[in-house]
Motif scaffolding. Structure first.
Motif, mmCIF file in Angstrom:
data_model
loop_
_atom_site.group_PDB
_atom_site.id
_atom_site.type_symbol
_atom_site.label_atom_id
_atom_site.label_comp_id
_atom_site.label_asym_id
_atom_site.label_seq_id
_atom_site.Cartn_x
_atom_site.Cartn_y
_atom_site.Cartn_z
ATOM 1 N N GLY A 72 0.806 -1.210 0.000
ATOM 2 C CA GLY A 72 0.000 0.000 0.000
ATOM 3 C C GLY A 72 0.838 1.259 0.000
ATOM 4 N N ASP A 73 0.224 2.331 0.431
ATOM 5 C CA ASP A 73 0.853 3.643 0.446
ATOM 6 C C ASP A 73 1.061 4.107 1.881
ATOM 7 N N VAL A 74 2.156 4.808 2.112
ATOM 8 C CA VAL A 74 2.450 5.319 3.451
ATOM 9 C C VAL A 74 2.779 6.797 3.365
ATOM 10 N N GLU A 75 2.390 7.542 4.397
ATOM 11 C CA GLU A 75 2.584 8.988 4.388
ATOM 12 C C GLU A 75 2.894 9.491 5.788
ATOM 13 N N ASN A 76 3.869 10.410 5.870
ATOM 14 C CA ASN A 76 4.091 11.181 7.080
ATOM 15 C C ASN A 76 3.334 12.489 6.898
ATOM 16 N N THR A 77 2.303 12.703 7.694
ATOM 17 C CA THR A 77 1.373 13.802 7.439
ATOM 18 C C THR A 77 1.802 15.134 8.042
ATOM 19 N N VAL A 78 2.877 15.136 8.833
ATOM 20 C CA VAL A 78 3.293 16.392 9.472
ATOM 21 C C VAL A 78 4.695 16.781 9.037
ATOM 22 N N ASP A 79 5.002 18.032 9.239
ATOM 23 C CA ASP A 79 6.321 18.547 8.873
ATOM 24 C C ASP A 79 7.300 18.300 10.018
ATOM 25 N N LYS A 80 7.502 17.026 10.316
ATOM 26 C CA LYS A 80 8.357 16.612 11.421
ATOM 27 C C LYS A 80 8.950 15.256 11.069
ATOM 28 N N ASN A 81 10.225 15.051 11.363
ATOM 29 C CA ASN A 81 10.883 13.800 11.024
ATOM 30 C C ASN A 81 10.533 12.705 12.030
ATOM 31 N N VAL A 82 10.185 11.523 11.500
ATOM 32 C CA VAL A 82 9.805 10.398 12.358
ATOM 33 C C VAL A 82 10.491 9.126 11.874
ATOM 34 N N SER A 83 10.482 8.106 12.740
ATOM 35 C CA SER A 83 11.000 6.783 12.382
ATOM 36 C C SER A 83 9.894 5.756 12.570
ATOM 37 N N TRP A 84 9.755 4.883 11.578
ATOM 38 C CA TRP A 84 8.682 3.870 11.632
ATOM 39 C C TRP A 84 9.131 2.636 10.877
ATOM 40 N N ASN A 85 9.049 1.483 11.540
ATOM 41 C CA ASN A 85 9.539 0.241 10.952
ATOM 42 C C ASN A 85 8.491 -0.575 10.215
ATOM 43 N N GLY A 86 7.326 -0.007 9.986
ATOM 44 C CA GLY A 86 6.316 -0.720 9.205
ATOM 45 C C GLY A 86 5.666 -1.851 9.985
ATOM 46 N N ILE A 87 5.627 -3.032 9.380
ATOM 47 C CA ILE A 87 4.978 -4.180 10.006
ATOM 48 C C ILE A 87 5.934 -4.855 10.987
ATOM 49 N N ASN A 88 5.481 -5.009 12.223
ATOM 50 C CA ASN A 88 6.261 -5.723 13.226
ATOM 51 C C ASN A 88 6.065 -7.232 13.133
ATOM 52 N N THR A 89 4.789 -7.647 13.093
ATOM 53 C CA THR A 89 4.467 -9.070 13.165
ATOM 54 C C THR A 89 3.225 -9.386 12.342
ATOM 55 N N ILE A 90 3.226 -10.554 11.737
ATOM 56 C CA ILE A 90 2.046 -11.090 11.069
ATOM 57 C C ILE A 90 1.756 -12.461 11.670
ATOM 58 N N VAL A 91 0.480 -12.712 11.977
ATOM 59 C CA VAL A 91 0.061 -14.014 12.496
ATOM 60 C C VAL A 91 -1.069 -14.534 11.617
ATOM 61 N N THR A 92 -0.944 -15.764 11.122
ATOM 62 C CA THR A 92 -1.989 -16.365 10.302
ATOM 63 C C THR A 92 -2.870 -17.263 11.150
ATOM 64 N N ASP A 93 -4.077 -17.542 10.654
ATOM 65 C CA ASP A 93 -4.965 -18.443 11.386
ATOM 66 C C ASP A 93 -4.472 -19.888 11.329
ATOM 67 N N GLY A 94 -3.431 -20.135 10.533
ATOM 68 C CA GLY A 94 -2.809 -21.449 10.512
ATOM 69 C C GLY A 94 -1.749 -21.608 11.587
ATOM 70 N N GLY A 95 -1.540 -20.564 12.401
ATOM 71 C CA GLY A 95 -0.614 -20.641 13.513
ATOM 72 C C GLY A 95 0.799 -20.193 13.202
ATOM 73 N N GLN A 96 1.033 -19.622 12.023
ATOM 74 C CA GLN A 96 2.370 -19.158 11.686
ATOM 75 C C GLN A 96 2.565 -17.721 12.139
ATOM 76 N N GLN A 97 3.638 -17.467 12.863
ATOM 77 C CA GLN A 97 4.005 -16.110 13.263
ATOM 78 C C GLN A 97 5.201 -15.665 12.444
ATOM 79 N N ILE A 98 5.086 -14.488 11.840
ATOM 80 C CA ILE A 98 6.085 -13.991 10.904
ATOM 81 C C ILE A 98 6.661 -12.685 11.414
#
Length: 235
Positions: free
Chosen positions: A142-168
């Motif tokens: 998808g698309d990502v945006e920093n909406t303010v005039d300020k510098n930030v740090s963001w690592n995106g997705i931390n964790t994904i968990v499926t209903d099959g029991g897999q943690q990513i």
């Protein structure tokens, strides 16, 4: 703190395995306006019609194949790619000041892959992929945006968990890179795309839980916005 670098596999994963991605504008491939994204049904994280016959892809966006229907396939230098599942999410996750609009979540199967690609995936992710049988993976984009005039740090997705029991692990297990992706250290008022690819143990999943990382001040590294969690189901 900078985002951990994605693993680069022999150069082929830099956009080469990225399928069905679009631009970060709000127009579709045929020039018509897209529906505006909805607000995602998100929560703060605690402690802090399917087709039976295959269809060939006939559309492209930004020079990349646009796979939008289950059963669509393409063949390229990395083998054969089939879209197994899709949720056209089109929702925005609010991690103010960062906003992440998830365009879609897809499950792909890639077969008849080059031996070098299989070897590199096996070495990097401790897999046992056979080139003929290939592998199945989840793509979140998808698309990502920093909406303010300020510098930030963001690592995106931390964790994904499926209903099959897999943690990513959303950072270390992401094997897809694209040169157009926005860096984790975001300057003020910037926008771009964000895509991740994650190997799946099994294609038979019906639901995914996605936990997005907190947003931090670029200078002090104080938390601005906490982790957020969303869940999506494949119909």
């Amino acid at each position: 703190m900078n985002k951990f670098s994605k693993i680069m596999i022999a150069g082929v994963v830099i956009g080469g395995l990225l399928a069905g991605c679009g631009s970060n504008d709000q127009t579709s491939g045929n020039g018509e306006s897209e529906e505006a994204p909805k607000a995602a049904n998100q929560t703060d994280v605690s402690n802090k019609e399917e087709k039976n016959e295959q269809e060939e892809v006939s559309k492209e966006e930004n020079g990349k194949p646009l796979l939008e229907e289950v059963g669509q396939t393409i063949e390229d230098e990395n083998g054969k790619l089939e879209l197994l599942k899709i949720n056209k999410v089109n929702e925005t996750v609010d991690l103010s000041p960062v906003k992440m609009t998830i365009k879609d979540i897809k499950v792909f199967k890639r077969t008849d892959i080059p031996q070098d690609l299989a070897n590199n995936l096996n070495d990097a992710f401790d897999q046992n992929i056979d080139p003929k049988e290939g592998f199945v993976y989840l793509q979140v984009g998808g698309d990502v945006e920093n909406t303010v005039d300020k510098n930030v740090s963001w690592n995106g997705i931390n964790t994904i968990v499926t209903d099959g029991g897999q943690q990513i692990d959303g950072i270390f297990d992401d094997f897809i890179m694209d040169s157009n992706e926005l860096e984790s250290d975001m300057m003020g008022k910037v926008n771009g795309i964000s895509y991740g690819g994650y190997l799946l143990k099994d294609a038979d999943i019906n639901k995914v839980k996605i936990i997005f990382a907190p947003v931090y001040d670029y200078e002090s590294y104080e938390e601005i916005s906490p982790e957020q969690q969303v869940e999506y189901t494949f119909e």
